[in-house]
Scaffold this motif. Structure first.
Motif, PDB file in Angstrom:
ATOM      1  N   THR A 137       9.488  -5.361   5.832  1.00  0.00           N
ATOM      2  CA  THR A 137       8.553  -5.518   4.719  1.00  0.00           C
ATOM      3  C   THR A 137       8.009  -4.141   4.321  1.00  0.00           C
ATOM      4  N   VAL A 138       6.941  -3.723   4.963  1.00  0.00           N
ATOM      5  CA  VAL A 138       6.260  -2.482   4.580  1.00  0.00           C
ATOM      6  C   VAL A 138       7.164  -1.259   4.747  1.00  0.00           C
ATOM      7  N   THR A 139       7.791  -1.117   5.927  1.00  0.00           N
ATOM      8  CA  THR A 139       8.587   0.079   6.198  1.00  0.00           C
ATOM      9  C   THR A 139       9.796   0.175   5.281  1.00  0.00           C
ATOM     10  N   LEU A 140      10.483  -0.929   5.045  1.00  0.00           N
ATOM     11  CA  LEU A 140      11.644  -0.929   4.155  1.00  0.00           C
ATOM     12  C   LEU A 140      11.236  -0.563   2.740  1.00  0.00           C
ATOM     13  N   ASP A 141      10.106  -1.080   2.268  1.00  0.00           N
ATOM     14  CA  ASP A 141       9.632  -0.746   0.930  1.00  0.00           C
ATOM     15  C   ASP A 141       9.330   0.742   0.817  1.00  0.00           C
ATOM     16  N   ILE A 142       8.632   1.280   1.813  1.00  0.00           N
ATOM     17  CA  ILE A 142       8.289   2.700   1.796  1.00  0.00           C
ATOM     18  C   ILE A 142       9.550   3.561   1.837  1.00  0.00           C
ATOM     19  N   ALA A 143      10.509   3.196   2.681  1.00  0.00           N
ATOM     20  CA  ALA A 143      11.739   3.977   2.820  1.00  0.00           C
ATOM     21  C   ALA A 143      12.560   3.952   1.535  1.00  0.00           C
ATOM     22  N   ASN A 144      12.661   2.796   0.893  1.00  0.00           N
ATOM     23  CA  ASN A 144      13.399   2.710  -0.370  1.00  0.00           C
ATOM     24  C   ASN A 144      12.783   3.597  -1.438  1.00  0.00           C
ATOM     25  N   ARG A 145      11.460   3.550  -1.534  1.00  0.00           N
ATOM     26  CA  ARG A 145      10.799   4.372  -2.546  1.00  0.00           C
ATOM     27  C   ARG A 145      10.967   5.856  -2.240  1.00  0.00           C
ATOM     28  N   LYS A 175       0.846  -1.193   0.000  1.00  0.00           N
ATOM     29  CA  LYS A 175       0.000   0.000   0.000  1.00  0.00           C
ATOM     30  C   LYS A 175       0.886   1.249   0.000  1.00  0.00           C
ATOM     31  N   PRO A 176       0.717   2.153  -0.964  1.00  0.00           N
ATOM     32  CA  PRO A 176       1.542   3.369  -0.992  1.00  0.00           C
ATOM     33  C   PRO A 176       1.136   4.355   0.098  1.00  0.00           C
ATOM     34  N   SER A 187      16.766 -11.524 -10.171  1.00  0.00           N
ATOM     35  CA  SER A 187      16.243 -10.912 -11.385  1.00  0.00           C
ATOM     36  C   SER A 187      15.786  -9.488 -11.121  1.00  0.00           C
ATOM     37  N   LEU A 188      16.037  -8.608 -12.092  1.00  0.00           N
ATOM     38  CA  LEU A 188      15.557  -7.238 -11.973  1.00  0.00           C
ATOM     39  C   LEU A 188      14.038  -7.154 -12.011  1.00  0.00           C
ATOM     40  N   ASP A 189      13.385  -8.259 -12.350  1.00  0.00           N
ATOM     41  CA  ASP A 189      11.923  -8.296 -12.303  1.00  0.00           C
ATOM     42  C   ASP A 189      11.413  -8.103 -10.880  1.00  0.00           C
ATOM     43  N   GLN A 190      12.283  -8.322  -9.871  1.00  0.00           N
ATOM     44  CA  GLN A 190      11.876  -8.140  -8.479  1.00  0.00           C
ATOM     45  C   GLN A 190      11.912  -6.674  -8.053  1.00  0.00           C
ATOM     46  N   LEU A 191      12.303  -5.805  -8.974  1.00  0.00           N
ATOM     47  CA  LEU A 191      12.293  -4.373  -8.712  1.00  0.00           C
ATOM     48  C   LEU A 191      11.135  -3.727  -9.479  1.00  0.00           C
ATOM     49  N   PRO A 192      10.617  -2.575  -9.047  1.00  0.00           N
ATOM     50  CA  PRO A 192      10.978  -1.870  -7.813  1.00  0.00           C
ATOM     51  C   PRO A 192      10.414  -2.546  -6.582  1.00  0.00           C
ATOM     52  N   ILE A 193      11.150  -2.427  -5.492  1.00  0.00           N
ATOM     53  CA  ILE A 193      10.726  -3.022  -4.221  1.00  0.00           C
ATOM     54  C   ILE A 193       9.375  -2.441  -3.812  1.00  0.00           C
ATOM     55  N   GLY A 194       8.499  -3.298  -3.358  1.00  0.00           N
ATOM     56  CA  GLY A 194       7.183  -2.875  -2.918  1.00  0.00           C
ATOM     57  C   GLY A 194       6.146  -2.817  -4.011  1.00  0.00           C
ATOM     58  N   GLU A 195       6.581  -3.046  -5.277  1.00  0.00           N
ATOM     59  CA  GLU A 195       5.645  -3.028  -6.387  1.00  0.00           C
ATOM     60  C   GLU A 195       5.676  -4.330  -7.179  1.00  0.00           C
TER      61      GLU A 195
END
Length: 313
Positions: A257-265, A115-116, A159-167
């Motif tokens: 999980t959630v916090t790391l994804d949000i922080a990276n973005r 969730k963004p 694989s770069l298919d796993q990027l972007p993180i959280g999406e």
């Protein structure tokens, strides 16, 4: 209410009511927008259509629920808003590459479309000024590393298919690598048992990104007298000046999980871009023990040498 706030209201509603019969018409009404404008704005801000996003968040919640319960697949499907077993199975297989039955027999870590938090697309924080949003804390700092840090552990191509993180969705290869490391950590000689653990994403060669893969390393900080075994991977955090994104969450599971994804973005898509900074082709996640009442970690990135980071804050 701004446009992004209107969309965030509906994101919150979807998150809290995954099993309900959710229609675009009702979401648009909740956002005080026309159906046409709501769908266009949603796609622009979330990078998914409304119904695709709803499906991905339902799948994320369903997969978590399945890993913790003994309910039948059909019951899980109906609980999270899928019409029947077939529809749920098709969606699950498309997102993760395995069926719900396969996952239930042998649960593994999965990448999820998170969730963004749209606020973070529009708010800029200054150095050493924390930002609190939806139960997480982010803070940007500059740090200088005077001596290189050596880590022993395990590495794998991803694989770069796993990027972007959280999406991206699918099997979480870095997560599986962490699990493997922690199972075998005691057999890796030279680790500082109370030291920092680190996950690093990096490219070995200029053409590696074009080949569709990046490298991911997980490991522990080596003690001074450490001697590496041939089977262990090694990674060095080099000397230099860094931009460090510090983050806290209420639990470690939420942190990674959630916090790391949000922080990276926020760090890569908003903060660095707004400051017109380009970084070296690696980033490091540093995990500390007992440094905060909450779960805490840092993301380290190094600006290219030609950039004076102090002039950009």
């Amino acid at each position: 209410m701004t446009a992004w706030e209107s969309i965030q209201v509906t994101l919150n509603y979807i998150e809290e009511n995954p099993g309900e019969d959710i229609s675009i018409k009702n979401l648009a009404k909740l956002a005080n927008l026309s159906v046409f404008y709501y769908q266009r704005l949603f796609k622009r801000l979330v990078n998914k259509t409304v119904m695709e996003y709803i499906k991905l968040r339902r799948l994320a919640k369903a997969s978590q629920y399945m890993s913790e319960s003994h309910d039948r697949i059909i019951d899980v499907a109906l609980r999270f808003g899928f019409e029947n077993h077939e529809t749920f199975t098709r969606a699950f297989k498309s997102a993760y590459g395995l069926t719900p039955e396969e996952y239930k027999r042998s649960p593994i870590r999965l990448n999820q479309f998170q969730k963004p938090e749209l606020l973070l697309n529009y708010v800029m924080i200054d150095e050493n000024v924390p930002l609190v949003s939806d139960g997480i804390v982010l803070e940007i700092k500059s740090k200088k590393l005077e001596q290189p840090e050596i880590y022993f552990g395990r590495s794998r191509q991803v694989s770069l298919d796993q990027l972007p993180i959280g999406e991206a969705t699918g099997v979480d290869i870095p997560g599986q690598l962490w699990e493997d490391f922690h199972k075998k950590k005691s057999s890796i000689l030279g680790l500082d048992s109370n030291g920092v653990e680190l996950g690093a994403s990096y490219f070995l060669a200029d053409n590696e990104e074009e080949e569709g893969f990046f490298n991911y390393f997980v490991g522990g900080k080596a003690s001074v007298e450490a001697q590496k075994n041939e089977k262990d991977a090694i990674w060095e955090l080099p000397v230099g000046e860094y931009i460090v994104c510090c983050l806290e969450a209420e639990t470690f599971e939420q942190l990674v999980t959630v916090t790391l994804d949000i922080a990276n973005r926020y760090l890569f898509d908003t903060w660095l871009k707004r400051h017109k900074l380009t970084t070296m082709p690696f980033s490091a996640e540093k995990y500390y023990k007992n440094v905060s009442d909450n779960a805490y970690m840092e993301i380290w990135v190094m600006p290219i040498p030609s950039v004076d980071i102090n002039s950009n804050f």
